[in-house]
Design an enzyme around this catalytic site. Structure first.
Site, PDB file in Angstrom:
ATOM      1  N   LYS A 286       0.839  -1.215   0.000  1.00 43.00           N
ATOM      2  CA  LYS A 286       0.000   0.000   0.000  1.00 43.00           C
ATOM      3  C   LYS A 286       0.868   1.257   0.000  1.00 43.00           C
ATOM      4  CE  LYS A 286       0.864   1.756   4.131  1.00 43.00           C
ATOM      5  NZ  LYS A 286       1.575   2.941   4.385  1.00 43.00           N
TER       6      LYS A 286
ATOM      7  N   LEU B  71      11.218  -4.456   3.407  1.00 36.23           N
ATOM      8  CA  LEU B  71      10.997  -4.437   4.861  1.00 36.23           C
ATOM      9  C   LEU B  71      11.079  -3.013   5.398  1.00 36.23           C
ATOM     10  CD1 LEU B  71      13.186  -7.281   6.435  1.00 36.23           C
ATOM     11  CD2 LEU B  71      10.721  -7.196   6.115  1.00 36.23           C
TER      12      LEU B  71
ATOM     13  N   GLY C 200       4.385  -3.871   4.372  1.00 35.58           N
ATOM     14  CA  GLY C 200       4.654  -5.266   4.009  1.00 35.58           C
ATOM     15  C   GLY C 200       4.244  -6.246   5.100  1.00 35.58           C
TER      16      GLY C 200
ATOM     17  N   ALA D 235       0.567  -6.552   5.123  1.00 39.81           N
ATOM     18  CA  ALA D 235       0.154  -7.282   3.920  1.00 39.81           C
ATOM     19  C   ALA D 235       0.296  -8.782   4.163  1.00 39.81           C
ATOM     20  CB  ALA D 235       1.003  -6.851   2.725  1.00 39.81           C
TER      21      ALA D 235
ATOM     22  N   ASP E 273      -2.942  -1.391   9.315  1.00 40.59           N
ATOM     23  CA  ASP E 273      -3.130  -1.466   7.861  1.00 40.59           C
ATOM     24  C   ASP E 273      -3.721  -2.801   7.398  1.00 40.59           C
ATOM     25  OD1 ASP E 273      -1.916   1.030   7.770  1.00 40.59           O
ATOM     26  OD2 ASP E 273       0.066   0.216   7.329  1.00 40.59           O
TER      27      ASP E 273
HETATM   28  P1  ATP Z   1       4.054   0.216   8.483  1.00 44.03           P
HETATM   29  O1  ATP Z   1       2.912  -0.733   8.241  1.00 44.03           O
HETATM   30  O2  ATP Z   1       4.237   0.521   9.939  1.00 44.03           O
HETATM   31  O3  ATP Z   1       4.104   1.386   7.576  1.00 44.03           O
HETATM   32  P2  ATP Z   1       6.424  -0.611   7.116  1.00 44.03           P
HETATM   33  O4  ATP Z   1       5.838  -0.801   5.778  1.00 44.03           O
HETATM   34  O5  ATP Z   1       7.306   0.583   7.293  1.00 44.03           O
HETATM   35  O6  ATP Z   1       5.332  -0.655   8.236  1.00 44.03           O
HETATM   36  P3  ATP Z   1       6.921  -3.411   7.476  1.00 44.03           P
HETATM   37  O7  ATP Z   1       7.640  -4.037   6.331  1.00 44.03           O
HETATM   38  O8  ATP Z   1       5.484  -3.673   7.622  1.00 44.03           O
HETATM   39  O9  ATP Z   1       7.254  -1.866   7.511  1.00 44.03           O
HETATM   40  O10 ATP Z   1       7.684  -3.889   8.799  1.00 44.03           O
HETATM   41  C1  ATP Z   1       7.564  -3.279  10.025  1.00 44.03           C
HETATM   42  C2  ATP Z   1       8.204  -4.206  11.060  1.00 44.03           C
HETATM   43  O11 ATP Z   1       7.310  -5.291  11.294  1.00 44.03           O
HETATM   44  C3  ATP Z   1       9.504  -4.865  10.611  1.00 44.03           C
HETATM   45  O12 ATP Z   1      10.628  -4.112  10.966  1.00 44.03           O
HETATM   46  C4  ATP Z   1       9.497  -6.211  11.303  1.00 44.03           C
HETATM   47  O13 ATP Z   1      10.226  -6.130  12.510  1.00 44.03           O
HETATM   48  C5  ATP Z   1       8.034  -6.461  11.664  1.00 44.03           C
HETATM   49  N1  ATP Z   1       7.470  -7.641  10.963  1.00 44.03           N
HETATM   50  C6  ATP Z   1       6.930  -8.707  11.533  1.00 44.03           C
HETATM   51  N2  ATP Z   1       6.498  -9.593  10.622  1.00 44.03           N
HETATM   52  C7  ATP Z   1       6.785  -9.088   9.429  1.00 44.03           C
HETATM   53  C8  ATP Z   1       6.594  -9.544   8.091  1.00 44.03           C
HETATM   54  N3  ATP Z   1       6.010 -10.709   7.791  1.00 44.03           N
HETATM   55  N4  ATP Z   1       7.032  -8.753   7.102  1.00 44.03           N
HETATM   56  C9  ATP Z   1       7.603  -7.554   7.380  1.00 44.03           C
HETATM   57  N5  ATP Z   1       7.813  -7.096   8.620  1.00 44.03           N
HETATM   58  C10 ATP Z   1       7.405  -7.842   9.647  1.00 44.03           C
END
Ligand code: ATP
Length: 315
Positions: free
Chosen positions: A26, A112, A118, A121, A153
């Site tokens: 997203k 990540l 992610g 998602a 989200d």
């Molecule tokens: P946000 O939804 O807060 O905007 P983001 O997109 O910046 O998040 P994500 O990739 O969702 O970041 O990851 C946020 C944190 O969630 C990661 O640093 C990780 O520690 C944790 N996490 C736990 N499970 C997962 C997963 N399956 N994929 C990604 N991150 C995960």
């Protein structure tokens, strides 16, 4: 409460597997952030938009709950009980009162900690996959209730499309704009940014301003979506977290400048960053902007992506 289905029930039945689910990333076309609430969340007023960068989760039958992974972040992301996929599977099993047995495999492409949600998602994909594997037959709205406890989200990523998010982002209502394909360029950063750290930085930046800025609604953006003109949409994009992300990662200013110089209609930090997204007029224009960003060497990789996309779906 949903019960497990017995052999004589009519309705969904456990699936022999594998169940394969694709889930999009997203971006936020509008992200208005209100003051910090006593419960530790910020009040949000956001317009979510699902774009064509996908993670894929496969669920197979098993006699315990396991998770394996390939792709982006392999080796960095813990695959234990802290992983949002495992947490989602356990939350669903507890809700439905079934054993949390599955062999789950993630093919990850969403960066990540990139501001592309992610983790949420993946949690949404796990809910859809396990619901089918276990034959629970829950609606997307029921799954969204379980998912909202895992991440703000998650409800949006179950529904996808373009939607208004309120509360702390978990209350989602679809925006019924006539379907228009928007063309984006996504500049993926080398390394992530912590979402809580970006919110803290915003609070610090705001501490010096009194009265606190009002929570901006997305009226201009909603009107722009209806006009279906990329120039109009570009002028309406906005993100209250951008200043905080730039403060923590000043190099993002170079990414935004390079996207502008490559001809983007508009560019902004995605959510809490550090991913930046750029709006293009059409698919060819998006390719040109991506090539310009890749040549400028300001990000790990620039890729094109279309939105809106459906939410987590069995393929
Ligand atoms: P946000 O939804 O807060 O905007 P983001 O997109 O910046 O998040 P994500 O990739 O969702 O970041 O990851 C946020 C944190 O969630 C990661 O640093 C990780 O520690 C944790 N996490 C736990 N499970 C997962 C997963 N399956 N994929 C990604 N991150 C995960």
């Amino acid at each position: 409460m949903t019960e497990a289905w017995g052999p004589d029930d009519e309705g969904p039945r456990p699936h022999p597997g594998p169940v394969r689910v694709r889930v999009p990333a997203k971006i936020n076309l509008h992200l208005g952030v209100g003051p910090l609430r006593p419960d530790g969340y910020h009040e949000l007023n956001t317009v979510y938009h699902a774009i064509g960068i996908f993670d894929e989760l496969t669920a197979r039958r098993g006699d315990t709950l396991t998770l394996t992974m390939e792709g982006v972040g392999t080796g960095e992301l813990a695959l234990d009980e802290t992983n949002l996929i495992i947490r989602a599977a356990r939350a669903l099993a507890a809700h439905a009162r079934v054993p949390a047995y599955a062999r789950l495999h993630l093919r990850k492409s969403i960066p990540l900690a990139g501001g592309l949600a992610g983790g949420s998602a993946d949690a949404a994909a796990a809910l859809i996959a396990c619901d089918m594997l276990w034959g629970l037959g829950m609606s997307r709205d029921q799954l969204a209730e379980v998912g909202a406890q895992l991440g703000s989200d998650v409800p949006f990523l179950l529904h996808g499309g373009t939607a208004l998010g309120t509360g702390h982002g978990e209350a989602v209502s679809p925006i019924l704009a006539r379907p228009t394909a928007w063309h984006w360029v996504v500049a993926i950063a080398d390394g992530g940014l912590s979402t809580p750290a970006v919110y803290r930085e915003l609070d610090t930046l705001r501490d010096s301003s009194w009265p606190p800025p009002p929570l901006e609604g997305p009226d201009q953006l909603m009107a722009a979506l209806r006009q279906r003109d990329p120039e109009v949409l570009g002028a309406a994009l906005g993100n209250d977290l951008q200043a905080a992300a730039l403060s923590l990662r000043p190099q993002l200013a170079d990414v935004l400048k390079a996207g502008h110089e490559a001809g983007a209609i508009a560019g902004l930090v995605s959510g809490s960053g550090p991913t930046c997204v750029f709006l293009a007029a059409d698919a060819g224009h998006a390719q040109e902007i991506a090539a310009g960003l890749n040549a400028a060497g300001v990000c790990l990789e620039a890729v094109t992506a279309r939105g809106p996309q459906p939410g987590a779906r069995v393929t």
